[in-house]
Motif scaffolding. Structure first.
Motif, PDB file in Angstrom:
ATOM      1  N   VAL A   1       0.837  -1.199   0.000  1.00  0.00           N
ATOM      2  CA  VAL A   1       0.000   0.000   0.000  1.00  0.00           C
ATOM      3  C   VAL A   1       0.874   1.252   0.000  1.00  0.00           C
ATOM      4  CG1 VAL A   1      -1.905  -1.156   1.203  1.00  0.00           C
ATOM      5  CG2 VAL A   1      -0.158   0.064   2.529  1.00  0.00           C
ATOM      6  N   SER A   2       0.236   2.367  -0.348  1.00  0.00           N
ATOM      7  CA  SER A   2       0.935   3.647  -0.402  1.00  0.00           C
ATOM      8  C   SER A   2       0.958   4.348   0.946  1.00  0.00           C
ATOM      9  CB  SER A   2       0.265   4.569  -1.418  1.00  0.00           C
ATOM     10  OG  SER A   2       0.032   3.910  -2.637  1.00  0.00           O
ATOM     11  N   ALA A   3      -0.086   4.106   1.756  1.00  0.00           N
ATOM     12  CA  ALA A   3      -0.226   4.836   3.015  1.00  0.00           C
ATOM     13  C   ALA A   3      -1.308   4.175   3.857  1.00  0.00           C
ATOM     14  CB  ALA A   3      -0.583   6.302   2.751  1.00  0.00           C
ATOM     15  N   GLY A   4      -1.409   4.624   5.103  1.00  0.00           N
ATOM     16  CA  GLY A   4      -2.475   4.184   5.997  1.00  0.00           C
ATOM     17  C   GLY A   4      -3.111   5.382   6.663  1.00  0.00           C
ATOM     18  N   VAL A   5      -4.378   5.254   7.029  1.00  0.00           N
ATOM     19  CA  VAL A   5      -5.099   6.326   7.710  1.00  0.00           C
ATOM     20  C   VAL A   5      -5.871   5.730   8.882  1.00  0.00           C
ATOM     21  CG1 VAL A   5      -6.683   8.272   7.504  1.00  0.00           C
ATOM     22  CG2 VAL A   5      -5.433   7.477   5.488  1.00  0.00           C
ATOM     23  N   VAL A   6      -5.784   6.386  10.030  1.00  0.00           N
ATOM     24  CA  VAL A   6      -6.547   5.991  11.212  1.00  0.00           C
ATOM     25  C   VAL A   6      -7.514   7.110  11.564  1.00  0.00           C
ATOM     26  CG1 VAL A   6      -6.441   5.377  13.646  1.00  0.00           C
ATOM     27  CG2 VAL A   6      -4.641   4.617  12.106  1.00  0.00           C
ATOM     28  N   ILE A   7      -8.761   6.741  11.802  1.00  0.00           N
ATOM     29  CA  ILE A   7      -9.768   7.691  12.269  1.00  0.00           C
ATOM     30  C   ILE A   7      -9.958   7.442  13.756  1.00  0.00           C
ATOM     31  CG2 ILE A   7     -12.113   8.554  11.969  1.00  0.00           C
ATOM     32  CD1 ILE A   7     -12.057   7.166   9.172  1.00  0.00           C
ATOM     33  N   SER A   8      -9.369   8.285  14.573  1.00  0.00           N
ATOM     34  CA  SER A   8      -9.406   8.073  16.023  1.00  0.00           C
ATOM     35  C   SER A   8      -8.943   9.338  16.731  1.00  0.00           C
ATOM     36  CB  SER A   8      -8.494   6.910  16.429  1.00  0.00           C
ATOM     37  OG  SER A   8      -8.406   6.802  17.837  1.00  0.00           O
ATOM     38  N   ALA A   9      -9.491   9.547  17.921  1.00  0.00           N
ATOM     39  CA  ALA A   9      -8.981  10.596  18.806  1.00  0.00           C
ATOM     40  C   ALA A   9      -8.386   9.982  20.058  1.00  0.00           C
ATOM     41  CB  ALA A   9     -10.080  11.594  19.167  1.00  0.00           C
ATOM     42  N   SER A  10      -7.948   8.712  19.952  1.00  0.00           N
ATOM     43  CA  SER A  10      -7.174   8.052  21.004  1.00  0.00           C
ATOM     44  C   SER A  10      -7.895   8.077  22.349  1.00  0.00           C
ATOM     45  CB  SER A  10      -5.793   8.705  21.091  1.00  0.00           C
ATOM     46  OG  SER A  10      -4.924   7.991  21.918  1.00  0.00           O
ATOM     47  N   HIS A  11      -7.332   8.777  23.333  1.00  0.00           N
ATOM     48  CA  HIS A  11      -7.879   8.802  24.690  1.00  0.00           C
ATOM     49  C   HIS A  11      -8.901   9.914  24.890  1.00  0.00           C
ATOM     50  CE1 HIS A  11      -4.579  11.651  24.496  1.00  0.00           C
ATOM     51  NE2 HIS A  11      -5.122  12.297  25.502  1.00  0.00           N
ATOM     52  N   ASN A  12      -9.157  10.729  23.874  1.00  0.00           N
ATOM     53  CA  ASN A  12     -10.077  11.847  24.008  1.00  0.00           C
ATOM     54  C   ASN A  12     -11.522  11.373  24.164  1.00  0.00           C
ATOM     55  OD1 ASN A  12      -7.773  13.339  23.463  1.00  0.00           O
ATOM     56  ND2 ASN A  12      -8.807  14.742  22.077  1.00  0.00           N
ATOM     57  N   PRO A  13     -12.423  12.240  24.650  1.00  0.00           N
ATOM     58  CA  PRO A  13     -13.836  11.870  24.797  1.00  0.00           C
ATOM     59  C   PRO A  13     -14.519  11.670  23.452  1.00  0.00           C
ATOM     60  CG  PRO A  13     -13.500  14.197  25.335  1.00  0.00           C
ATOM     61  CD  PRO A  13     -12.140  13.590  25.195  1.00  0.00           C
ATOM     62  N   VAL A  14     -15.738  11.107  23.496  1.00  0.00           N
ATOM     63  CA  VAL A  14     -16.404  10.624  22.285  1.00  0.00           C
ATOM     64  C   VAL A  14     -16.682  11.718  21.272  1.00  0.00           C
ATOM     65  CG1 VAL A  14     -18.727  10.846  23.275  1.00  0.00           C
ATOM     66  CG2 VAL A  14     -18.302   9.180  21.442  1.00  0.00           C
ATOM     67  N   GLN A  15     -16.930  12.957  21.715  1.00  0.00           N
ATOM     68  CA  GLN A  15     -17.274  14.007  20.752  1.00  0.00           C
ATOM     69  C   GLN A  15     -16.100  14.371  19.851  1.00  0.00           C
ATOM     70  OE1 GLN A  15     -17.384  14.401  24.087  1.00  0.00           O
ATOM     71  NE2 GLN A  15     -16.497  16.381  24.734  1.00  0.00           N
ATOM     72  N   ASP A  16     -14.891  14.064  20.281  1.00  0.00           N
ATOM     73  CA  ASP A  16     -13.712  14.352  19.468  1.00  0.00           C
ATOM     74  C   ASP A  16     -13.444  13.211  18.492  1.00  0.00           C
ATOM     75  OD1 ASP A  16     -13.425  16.614  20.991  1.00  0.00           O
ATOM     76  OD2 ASP A  16     -11.761  15.860  22.183  1.00  0.00           O
TER      77      ASP A  16
END
Length: 449
Positions: free
Chosen positions: A91-106
């Motif tokens: 693959v050329s790249a990867g993308v993660v959709i996440s705000a890690s430890h942040n609350p759900v609205q983030d």
């Protein structure tokens, strides 16, 4: 204009600051910049369990496909799992959709290069320039040149197989695992169970809105209670995207990233396997960690807060182990980013080989009292340069009389200023930290006037 990319990708309140439109443009620009050398670019996309992930994923996929790149969609998967797949698949790249430890609205959008590393500043700047200038330097594909979506149903099993390659047998261990209702909720209990442990999972039923809610590595109180009540050997807590790990010993005491790094570094040093005899830490790590490591002949290199800076120093120095007190720990011999489940396995290996309780392993370090306070602010960058705040920092430093230190820093991912005061006497530290927080709050209110 404020920089779009922070210390850990692009983050904000989903559908307000981080909108589908923004995600679409990031998908376009990211795919273009990261796929220039690939005639048929393919990009992996994964996410954590928060409700806005579906919305942002749809927009990202549209943006990526609109510039002619294919999307390999893996669904919910820990961030380090995306990093692993990105560097091991074509693959050329990867993308993660996440705000890690942040609350759900983030939520957040983070890119990995084809080698599985987070992007350097100059590449992020190139993507940001395209987004901010609303320019389209690519030829718009049509017909068969438009990108398509390819599902990867075995992504989780691929990641588990990778983790198990270097995993110890865990027979005889009773482990409470707090999954933070996040990306590790399915794979975490599966991994430890398949290795022979008796796993007691908690907070492993994500519903889209309960991620990090009173649980996980930033809220380990329920884990502490469960370990003692269940008479477990230890407890483990990941965060929402499972790239961090905090442990709890058999007595219910928190074993943070400093203790975990100490235990693993001392074990590797004794085996002659600690690269460069060096551990990389951030300025937030406890002074007690530095003293314990120096006594063992281990060199300590220090960076500013942020796992990207730890990684940069690892690559520069040749060291292979480093991380943060928060539990974001990089074992560079195994993966290119912090990995909560991998860290758990490395810690459990020492527990099994030494046949000692976690409390005794952690006793190799004496933690100095350290008070951490956060305050939400509107103008964190301005406050860091505020004269009154700087004067107060000087006063607090002087009050420590050379026996401690104070650190004030803006959060890289939230509208917060974080204050840390360290020294020999906790009551005084708390008073000093609170007095500094009060000055910061008062100056922030003045900024509004």
């Amino acid at each position: 204009m404020a920089r779009l990319f922070g210390t850990d990708g692009v983050r904000g309140v989903a559908n307000k600051q981080l909108t589908p439109e923004m995600a679409f443009h990031l998908g376009q620009a990211g795919a273009y910049v990261l796929s220039k050398e690939h005639p048929h670019p393919r990009i992996i996309i994964g996410k954590d369990t928060r409700i806005s992930g579906d919305m942002l994923e749809a927009a990202l996929v549209s943006g990526i496909c609109s510039v002619g790149a294919d999307v390999l969609r893996v669904g919910v998967l820990p961030t380090p799992g995306i990093a692993y797949l990105t560097r091991t698949m074509d693959v050329s790249a990867g993308v993660v959709i996440s705000a890690s430890h942040n609350p759900v609205q983030d939520n957040g959008i983070k890119f990995f290069s084809s080698s599985g590393y987070k992007l350097p500043d100059e590449v992020e700047d190139e993507i940001e320039t395209i987004v901010n200038n609303d320019c389209k330097p690519w030829d718009v594909p049509v017909g068969e040149e438009v990108g398509r979506v390819i599902e990867v149903p075995d992504a989780g099993r691929r990641y588990l197989s990778f983790l198990k390659e270097a995993a110890p047998p865990l027979d005889g261990l009773r482990i409470v695992l707090d999954c933070a209702n996040g990306a590790g909720s399915l794979l975490g209990p599966m991994l430890l169970g398949e290795l022979g442990a008796e796993v007691l999972p908690i907070f492993n039923t994500p519903d889209g809105v309960n991620i990090n809610d009173g649980c996980g590595s930033t809220h380990p109180q329920a884990l502490q209670k469960a370990v003692v009540e269940c008479k477990a050997d230890l407890g483990l807590a990941c965060d929402g995207d499972a790239d961090r790990l905090i442990a709890v010993d058999e007595k219910g005491n928190i074993i943070d990233g400093d203790f975990i790094m100490l235990i693993c570094a001392l074990d590797l040093k004794a085996k002659g396997l600690l690269a460069e005899d060096t551990l990389v830490v951030t300025v937030m790590s406890n002074l007690g960690l530095r003293l314990a490591l120096q006594g063992a002949g281990i060199r300590v290199l220090e960076t500013q807060v942020g796992d990207r800076y730890v990684l940069e120093e690892l690559l520069r120095s040749g060291a292979k182990l480093g991380g943060e007190q928060s539990g974001h720990i990089i074992f560079l011999n195994h993966n290119t980013t912090g990995d909560g489940l991998l860290t758990a396995l490395q810690l459990l290996r020492v527990v099994k080989e030494k046949n000692l309780p976690l409390s005794l392993l952690a006793a190799q370090m004496r933690r100095l009292p350290q008070v951490l306070l956060n305050t939400k602010v509107r103008h964190k960058e301005r406050l860091m340069a505020d004269g009154a705040v700087r004067v107060k920092v000087g006063e607090v430093t002087a009050a420590l009389n050379g026996e401690g230190r104070v650190l004030v820093r803006p959060s890289g991912t939230e509208p917060l200023i974080r204050v840390m005061v360290e020294g020999p006497e906790e009551r005084l530290l708390r008073e000093l930290a609170q007095s500094l927080i009060e000055v910061i709050r008062s100056r922030d209110l003045l900024e509004e006037c």
